[in-house]
Design an enzyme around this catalytic site. Structure first.
Site, PDB file in Angstrom:
ATOM      1  CD  GLU A  84      69.663 -34.198  39.374  1.00 19.36           C
ATOM      2  OE1 GLU A  84      70.477 -33.561  40.040  1.00 19.36           O
ATOM      3  OE2 GLU A  84      68.939 -33.765  38.474  1.00 19.36           O
ATOM      4  CE  LYS A  86      70.110 -30.758  42.877  1.00 20.49           C
ATOM      5  NZ  LYS A  86      70.919 -31.755  42.197  1.00 20.49           N
ATOM      6  CG  HIS A 141      65.848 -32.765  42.927  1.00 23.50           C
ATOM      7  ND1 HIS A 141      65.919 -32.386  41.618  1.00 23.50           N
ATOM      8  CD2 HIS A 141      66.862 -33.164  43.351  1.00 23.50           C
ATOM      9  CE1 HIS A 141      67.217 -32.833  41.485  1.00 23.50           C
ATOM     10  NE2 HIS A 141      67.463 -33.536  42.271  1.00 23.50           N
ATOM     11  NE  ARG A 163      77.696 -32.362  37.347  1.00 19.95           N
ATOM     12  CZ  ARG A 163      76.854 -32.204  38.346  1.00 19.95           C
ATOM     13  NH1 ARG A 163      77.327 -32.205  39.563  1.00 19.95           N
ATOM     14  NH2 ARG A 163      75.642 -31.618  38.059  1.00 19.95           N
ATOM     15  CD  GLU A 170      61.135 -33.459  31.713  1.00 21.77           C
ATOM     16  OE1 GLU A 170      60.972 -32.867  32.804  1.00 21.77           O
ATOM     17  OE2 GLU A 170      61.972 -34.498  31.452  1.00 21.77           O
ATOM     18  CE  LYS A 171      50.536 -32.663  33.681  1.00 24.23           C
ATOM     19  NZ  LYS A 171      49.675 -31.834  32.909  1.00 24.23           N
TER      20      LYS A 171
HETATM   21  P1  ADP Z   1      69.455 -28.890  35.530  1.00 24.57           P
HETATM   22  O1  ADP Z   1      70.363 -30.194  34.796  1.00 24.57           O
HETATM   23  O2  ADP Z   1      69.559 -27.666  34.837  1.00 24.57           O
HETATM   24  O3  ADP Z   1      69.553 -28.886  37.090  1.00 24.57           O
HETATM   25  P2  ADP Z   1      66.938 -30.774  35.957  1.00 24.57           P
HETATM   26  O4  ADP Z   1      66.317 -31.644  34.904  1.00 24.57           O
HETATM   27  O5  ADP Z   1      68.023 -31.435  37.049  1.00 24.57           O
HETATM   28  O6  ADP Z   1      68.025 -29.454  35.262  1.00 24.57           O
HETATM   29  O7  ADP Z   1      66.017 -29.961  36.844  1.00 24.57           O
HETATM   30  C1  ADP Z   1      66.422 -28.986  37.834  1.00 24.57           C
HETATM   31  C2  ADP Z   1      65.044 -28.608  38.724  1.00 24.57           C
HETATM   32  O8  ADP Z   1      64.249 -28.161  37.842  1.00 24.57           O
HETATM   33  C3  ADP Z   1      64.276 -29.922  39.244  1.00 24.57           C
HETATM   34  O9  ADP Z   1      64.833 -30.243  40.660  1.00 24.57           O
HETATM   35  C4  ADP Z   1      62.984 -29.453  39.591  1.00 24.57           C
HETATM   36  O10 ADP Z   1      62.897 -28.282  40.580  1.00 24.57           O
HETATM   37  C5  ADP Z   1      62.805 -28.568  38.144  1.00 24.57           C
HETATM   38  N1  ADP Z   1      62.146 -29.538  37.293  1.00 24.57           N
HETATM   39  C6  ADP Z   1      62.761 -30.081  36.255  1.00 24.57           C
HETATM   40  N2  ADP Z   1      61.869 -30.793  35.466  1.00 24.57           N
HETATM   41  C7  ADP Z   1      60.722 -30.518  35.966  1.00 24.57           C
HETATM   42  C8  ADP Z   1      59.377 -30.942  35.563  1.00 24.57           C
HETATM   43  N3  ADP Z   1      59.128 -31.927  34.685  1.00 24.57           N
HETATM   44  N4  ADP Z   1      58.383 -30.753  36.346  1.00 24.57           N
HETATM   45  C9  ADP Z   1      58.653 -29.823  37.575  1.00 24.57           C
HETATM   46  N5  ADP Z   1      59.853 -29.278  37.972  1.00 24.57           N
HETATM   47  C10 ADP Z   1      60.968 -29.729  37.066  1.00 24.57           C
END
Ligand code: ADP
Length: 457
Positions: A275, A237, A208, A292, A200-201
Site C-alpha cells: 500500500e 475502504k 490510496h 493476505r 508519520e507525517k
Molecule cells: P490500516 O492498516 O488500519 O488500514 P493504513 O496504514 O493502511 O492503516 O492506513 C489506512 C488509511 O489511513 C489510508 O488509506 C489513509 O487514508 C490513511 N492514512 C494512513 N497513513 C496516513 C498518512 N501518513 N497520511 C495521511 N493519511 C494516512
C-alpha cells in the site's frame, strides 16, 4: 494439489474461497460459530464443523479449535481469508508445526510485515520512498512532540500492530498530539493487545493506491497492477477500482516496480498487497504491506483476468506461476462497492438484522460476491458486510455506468445499507472525472443529502 482445505473464516470470503476450491476439484471443510449455523458458507462447503459460540474470540479466533477441526477433517491446508487469523503469525506457525499448509506467506514474513515500523524499514531498504516519521515506535509523548517539530505538523499517530483504520490519530499541534498519543495507545492496546505507536507525517488529501503482488515458491514475484482505494470512511475502504484514474504509464511503472522490489526483498510467497499514498504533487510513499488476500481483490481479478484465490492455493501447493510479467495486461476497468449493513446518514452506524427481501443484480459486466439471501439475519457480532458488488467494462466510464445500473437493481429490505450513498457517488462529477482523494466522503457528506432511494425495478 491439495485434496481438502479448511476455510478458517465466514461470510462472503468463505463463500469466495469455496467457489475457487470447487472449480479446482478440492473438497472444503467450513468451520462456523453457533451464530452462523444457517450461513451460506456452511451450506456450500462439503463438510462443516461448529467451533464455538458467537464471539469470534471463542470461535473464529480460537486457534486450538480450528486446528482440532483440521485434524478431525483430515485437511491438507487452511485458507484464512482476510481478518480473523489471516495475519496472525502465531497461527501460521502452528499450522506449519502441525504439517498443515497455511495458505499465505511464511509465518516469519507475516510477523515482520505485521509490525508496521519494521515493514517501513524493509520498504526503505528495498529503495521505496516511505512517509517521513519515526524510525520505529515512539515511547513517550515528549519524544512524539520533539519529532513532530522536526517533521512538521500535521502528523498522524499510528498503531504498530494496526489494521482496519483503528489506532490512528491526526494531530495539528502539540496539544492535540499529546492527547492523540494517549488515545491511540489505549485504542491500540484494546484492539491489537499492543500499545506501541509510531509517528508519520500526515499527508493531506492523498490518494490510496496499492499494488497486488503474487510470489511463488520458486522466487518469481509478479504484480497485477494497482487498485485505487481512496473512497474511504474512517480510514476504511468503501469503493475501490482498478486501474487507478490517477496514474499515467510512467507513475504506474514506478509504483509497481517499487512494490515488486519490496516483495522480492522479503522473499514473499503468496498473494500480498503493498500500500502507498500518493500526494497532491505526485510523490509516492509506502505505508504498509498486507500479507493476505484483500477484500478488494475482485477488482484486480476483473481488470487483469487472473483468479487471485486460485493462484494463492496453487502457490501454497508449491506450483509455479505459469506466466511472466509481460503476459499481464490491464484488460478492463473494474469497480467494487462494499455493500455494508450500515446507515450512511447516521455516521455509518451498523444496521444488523434480518434481511426481509433480497434481490441481487446481474446482467453484463456485473459480479456479486455475497453470502446473503432473503431471510438471512446479519448477526451483530461480526463486520456488517452484506457483500461486494463489482462492475466492469472496457473503460472507466462504462464500468461506472454499469455500477450505477447494478446499484439501482440491488434491492435489500430490512436493514439499512450503503447503497444510496454509493449510488449518489456514481453520479458525482468529481468521482466521474476521477478527481478524488481520501477526503472525498467527508466532503461529499458535508455538501450533499443522501436520500434513501427505492429500487427502480
Ligand atoms: P490500516 O492498516 O488500519 O488500514 P493504513 O496504514 O493502511 O492503516 O492506513 C489506512 C488509511 O489511513 C489510508 O488509506 C489513509 O487514508 C490513511 N492514512 C494512513 N497513513 C496516513 C498518512 N501518513 N497520511 C495521511 N493519511 C494516512
Amino acid at each position: 494439489m491439495f485434496e481438502k482445505i479448511l476455510i478458517a473464516n465466514r461470510g462472503e470470503i468463505a463463500v469466495r474461497i469455496i467457489r475457487a476450491c470447487r472449480e479446482m476439484g478440492i473438497r472444503t471443510l467450513a468451520v462456523f460459530s453457533e451464530a452462523d449455523a444457517t450461513s451460506m458458507h456452511v451450506q456450500l462447503a462439503d463438510e462443516a464443523i461448529c467451533i464455538g459460540p458467537a464471539p469470534s474470540a471463542e470461535s473464529y479466533l480460537k486457534i486450538d479449535r480450528i486446528i482440532s477441526a483440521a485434524e478431525l477433517g483430515d485437511v491438507d491446508a487452511i485458507h484464512p481469508g482476510y481478518g480473523f487469523l489471516a495475519e496472525n503469525a502465531h497461527f501460521a506457525e502452528v499450522c506449519e508445526n502441525c504439517n498443515i499448509k497455511f495458505i499465505g506467506p511464511r509465518s516469519s514474513v507475516i510477523k515482520m510485515m505485521g509490525d508496521k515500523a519494521v515493514a517501513k524499514e524493509a520498504a526503505r531498504k528495498a529503495g521505496a520512498p516511505v512517509v517521513p516519521g519515526s524510525d520505529g515506535p515512539v515511547s513517550s509523548e515528549h519524544d512524539a512532540v520533539k519529532l513532530a517539530k522536526r517533521i512538521g505538523y500535521p502528523v498522524i499517530v499510528k498503531a504498530v500492530g494496526g489494521g482496519g483504520g483503528r489506532g490512528m490519530r491526526i494531530a495539528h499541534n502539540d496539544v492535540s498530539l499529546q492527547k492523540g498519543f494517549h488515545t491511540a495507545r489505549t485504542e491500540a492496546e484494546r484492539a491489537f493487545s499492543n500499545p506501541a505507536v509510531y509517528l508519520e507525517k500526515y499527508i493531506e488529501l492523498p490518494r490510496h493506491i496499492e499494488v497486488q503482488i503474487l510470489g511463488d515458491q520458486k522466487g518469481k514475484v509478479l504484480h497485477l497492477f494497482e487498485r485505487e482505494c481512496s473512497i474511504q470512511r474512517r480510514h476504511q475502504k468503501l469503493i475501490e477500482e482498478s486501474p487507478s484514474p490517477a496514474l499515467d504509464e510512467s507513475l504506474r511503472k514506478y509504483i509497481t516496480k517499487a512494490a515488486v522490489r519490496i516483495a522480492e526483498k522479503v522473499e514473499y510467497t503468496s498473494a500480498g498487497t503493498i500500500e502507498f499514498l500518493l500526494d497532491t504533487k505526485g510523490h509516492f510513499y509506502f505505508i504498509e504491506m498486507n500479507t493476505r488476500l484483500q477484500v478488494e481483490h475482485p477488482v484486480t481479478e476483473e481488470a487483469v483476468g487472473i483468479d487471485v484465490v486460485k493462484e494463492q492455493i496453487r502457490i501454497a501447493a508449491g506450483e509455479p506461476l505459469l506466466y511472466e510479467q509481460r503476459d499481464l495486461r490491464i484488460m478492463r476497468h473494474a469497480i467494487e462497492c462494499r455493500i455494508n449493513a450500515e446507515d450512511p446518514a447516521n455516521d455509518f452506524r451498523p444496521s444488523p438484522g434480518r434481511i426481509e427481501s433480497y434481490y441481487c443484480p446481474g446482467g453484463p459486466g456485473v459480479r456479486v460476491d455475497s453470502h446473503c439471501y432473503a431471510g438471512y439475519t446479519i448477526p451483530p457480532t461480526y463486520d456488517s458486510m452484506i457483500g461486494k458488488l463489482i462492475a466492469y467494462g472496457r473503460d472507466r466510464r462504462s464500468a461506472i455506468d454499469r455500477m450505477s445500473r447494478a446499484l439501482s437493481e440491488y434491492s435489500i429490505q430490512g436493514v439499512k445499507t450503503t447503497i444510496p450513498l454509493q449510488r449518489a457517488i456514481m453520479q458525482d462529477p468529481d468521482f466521474r472525472r476521477g478527481r478524488y482523494s481520501t477526503g472525498f466522503i467527508d466532503h461529499f457528506l458535508g455538501t450533499k443529502q443522501i436520500e434513501p432511494v427505492e429500487p427502480e425495478a
